[in-house]
Design a protein around this motif. Structure first.
Motif, PDB file in Angstrom:
ATOM      1  N   LEU A   1     -50.314   0.034   8.387  1.00  7.75           N
ATOM      2  CA  LEU A   1     -51.204  -1.244   8.859  1.00  7.75           C
ATOM      3  C   LEU A   1     -51.147  -2.337   9.358  1.00  7.75           C
ATOM      4  O   LEU A   1     -52.296  -2.956  10.006  1.00  7.75           O
ATOM      5  CB  LEU A   1     -51.156  -1.512   6.836  1.00  7.75           C
ATOM      6  CG  LEU A   1     -52.619  -2.693   6.547  1.00  7.75           C
ATOM      7  CD1 LEU A   1     -53.981  -2.333   6.976  1.00  7.75           C
ATOM      8  CD2 LEU A   1     -52.794  -2.926   5.170  1.00  7.75           C
TER       9      LEU A   1
ATOM     10  N   SER B   1     -54.275   9.756   8.829  1.00  5.81           N
ATOM     11  CA  SER B   1     -53.998   9.345   7.059  1.00  5.81           C
ATOM     12  C   SER B   1     -53.484  10.642   6.144  1.00  5.81           C
ATOM     13  O   SER B   1     -53.593  11.296   6.602  1.00  5.81           O
ATOM     14  CB  SER B   1     -55.437   9.072   6.005  1.00  5.81           C
ATOM     15  OG  SER B   1     -55.638   9.817   6.407  1.00  5.81           O
TER      16      SER B   1
ATOM     17  N   GLU C   1     -55.860   7.797   1.265  1.00  7.34           N
ATOM     18  CA  GLU C   1     -55.878   6.551   2.204  1.00  7.34           C
ATOM     19  C   GLU C   1     -57.062   6.657   3.362  1.00  7.34           C
ATOM     20  O   GLU C   1     -57.403   5.534   4.498  1.00  7.34           O
ATOM     21  CB  GLU C   1     -54.601   6.909   3.110  1.00  7.34           C
ATOM     22  CG  GLU C   1     -53.830   6.098   4.170  1.00  7.34           C
ATOM     23  CD  GLU C   1     -52.758   6.349   4.898  1.00  7.34           C
ATOM     24  OE1 GLU C   1     -52.261   5.803   5.829  1.00  7.34           O
ATOM     25  OE2 GLU C   1     -52.308   7.371   4.331  1.00  7.34           O
TER      26      GLU C   1
ATOM     27  N   LEU D   1     -58.666   3.210   5.505  1.00  5.28           N
ATOM     28  CA  LEU D   1     -58.873   2.768   6.983  1.00  5.28           C
ATOM     29  C   LEU D   1     -59.996   3.277   7.789  1.00  5.28           C
ATOM     30  O   LEU D   1     -60.436   2.086   8.718  1.00  5.28           O
ATOM     31  CB  LEU D   1     -57.801   4.244   7.119  1.00  5.28           C
ATOM     32  CG  LEU D   1     -55.929   3.541   7.381  1.00  5.28           C
ATOM     33  CD1 LEU D   1     -55.023   4.942   7.676  1.00  5.28           C
ATOM     34  CD2 LEU D   1     -55.934   1.958   7.583  1.00  5.28           C
TER      35      LEU D   1
ATOM     36  N   LEU E   1     -61.550  -0.040   7.025  1.00  2.00           N
ATOM     37  CA  LEU E   1     -60.811  -1.687   7.103  1.00  2.00           C
ATOM     38  C   LEU E   1     -61.908  -1.998   8.375  1.00  2.00           C
ATOM     39  O   LEU E   1     -61.928  -1.456   9.530  1.00  2.00           O
ATOM     40  CB  LEU E   1     -59.863  -0.699   7.935  1.00  2.00           C
ATOM     41  CG  LEU E   1     -58.014  -1.804   7.987  1.00  2.00           C
ATOM     42  CD1 LEU E   1     -58.110  -2.953   6.058  1.00  2.00           C
ATOM     43  CD2 LEU E   1     -57.209  -1.150   8.245  1.00  2.00           C
TER      44      LEU E   1
ATOM     45  N   VAL F   1     -60.164   1.221  12.770  1.00  2.00           N
ATOM     46  CA  VAL F   1     -59.075   1.755  13.717  1.00  2.00           C
ATOM     47  C   VAL F   1     -61.507   2.629  14.502  1.00  2.00           C
ATOM     48  O   VAL F   1     -61.757   3.632  13.466  1.00  2.00           O
ATOM     49  CB  VAL F   1     -58.848   2.288  12.515  1.00  2.00           C
ATOM     50  CG1 VAL F   1     -58.419   3.924  12.839  1.00  2.00           C
ATOM     51  CG2 VAL F   1     -58.274   1.918  11.592  1.00  2.00           C
TER      52      VAL F   1
ATOM     53  N   VAL G   1     -59.881   7.849  11.920  1.00  2.00           N
ATOM     54  CA  VAL G   1     -58.814   8.210  11.679  1.00  2.00           C
ATOM     55  C   VAL G   1     -58.442   9.090  11.661  1.00  2.00           C
ATOM     56  O   VAL G   1     -59.355  10.176  11.513  1.00  2.00           O
ATOM     57  CB  VAL G   1     -58.715   7.388  10.128  1.00  2.00           C
ATOM     58  CG1 VAL G   1     -57.664   8.239   9.056  1.00  2.00           C
ATOM     59  CG2 VAL G   1     -59.640   6.048  10.313  1.00  2.00           C
TER      60      VAL G   1
END
Length: 347
Positions: free
Chosen positions: A153, A170, A175, A179, A182, A193, A196
């Motif tokens: 992270l 992930s 998760e 992500l 985020l 990101v 993912v």
């Protein structure tokens, strides 16, 4: 005054963590500061590393990431004054446990703590921040516009802040959602990101996904948090670890593979593929900063930048509840059995 220590006796397979009485010397060293500890981060002990660098004691101090307030300074200290808030990582050969109420530490391993940053947050995430900086800036040589595959992270946030295109994996649906949602705390609210890639329940082929995302060119850097050396061991791993040949295959020409695997073994075909791509492998050992004073100024700059970015929200760790001091032994035993797990103790 009591502190937490690790004792490894012959014949025992697991280290034993104990609370031990300790005292401070009457006279403070010329370049030392006396710090009242407010919070201490706990992370797994690498006993093999300690032996390799010649740190051999009956009792190994536990808890090295500390945040606190300066009580007293030595006669030649120039960086700090009493009542300054500080944060730092104690050296590998430190005689003090970070879980003591008061410790003596050299001024050259501490930096000032921003007022907005809590002591618990600083102690809990300082090691991960230094690790991310070391991987990205010292080893990978990142630059704006590069593409990165990363498994942590803090590295994701730092890389996105530096203008990199970040790919991440992930290991669960939770998760994956975290992500994908985020966003930076400041600036444009675009995803940190770019893609993912799910790697749970056999839901994706990492190599093909990375090559698809990069148009077949590969990524400029890969920063792993472990690697699977042999295909037959993949089923035995509790968490997903990328295959070493897949990592090399997804590197671009001139790419960098930064690995945390201490016992990495590369076969001749792997080395040949690295040669053809003019790519390279380097090892990430964040402890190198505290085992050598050759680049002390650079290390302090990294520490200072990490805490400043944490105070402004550029680096935001997972929320972590502080553990009370009386649970420190149990917490440390759990951490030692589960590599990658950390905790923070509020004093």
């Amino acid at each position: 005054m009591k502190g937490l220590f690790c004792r490894v006796e012959e014949g025992e397979t697991e280290p034993k963590f104990i609370i031990q009485e300790t005292t401070l010397p009457d006279v403070l060293g010329s370049h030392q500061v006396r710090v009242q500890v407010k919070a201490c981060g706990l992370s797994p002990l690498d006993l093999k590393l300690l032996r390799d660098v010649g740190v051999q004691t009956d009792l190994v101090p536990v808890g090295r990431e500390v945040a606190g307030v300066v009580l007293k300074v030595g006669p030649k200290v120039t960086f700090f004054q009493p009542e300054d808030e500080v944060v730092g990582i104690l050296p590998l050969d430190s005689l003090c446990s970070g879980l003591c109420e008061v410790i003596d530490v050299d001024e050259c391993v501490l930096v000032g703590k921003p007022e907005k940053l809590s002591a618990a947050c600083a102690a809990a995430t300082l090691r991960d921040g230094v690790r991310a900086y070391t991987a990205l800036h010292t080893h990978a040589g990142i630059a704006g516009g590069h593409t990165l595959l990363n498994f942590g992270l803090m590295c994701i946030q730092l890389a996105a802040h530096c203008g990199l295109k970040v790919l991440a994996t992930s290991s669960s649906a939770e998760e994956q959602a975290f992500l994908e949602q985020l966003r930076p705390a400041v600036g444009l609210q675009e995803p940190l990101v770019a893609r993912v890639i799910p790697v749970f329940n056999g839901s994706s082929d990492l190599l093909s996904a990375v090559l698809e995302e990069t148009g077949g060119l590969g990524v400029d850097a890969v920063i792993d948090s472990g690697v699977c050396l042999f295909m037959e061991d993949k089923q035995l791993e509790e968490k997903f670890l990328p295959d070493k040949h897949d990592i090399i295959s997804m590197l671009s020409v001139g790419g960098q593979w930064v690995t945390s695997h201490q016992d990495l073994q590369l076969d001749p075909p792997d080395c040949r593929l690295l040669f053809l791509k003019s790519a390279s492998v380097c090892f990430l050992n964040p402890e190198v900063w505290t085992t050598s004073s050759a680049q002390q100024g650079r290390y302090l700059h990294i520490l200072k930048d990490v805490v400043e970015k944490m105070s402004t929200g550029v680096l935001r760790p997972h929320p972590q509840e502080a553990v009370p001091l009386y649970e420190a032994v149990v917490a440390m035993e759990t951490i030692q059995r589960q590599p990658g797990k950390t905790a923070v103790v509020q004093l």
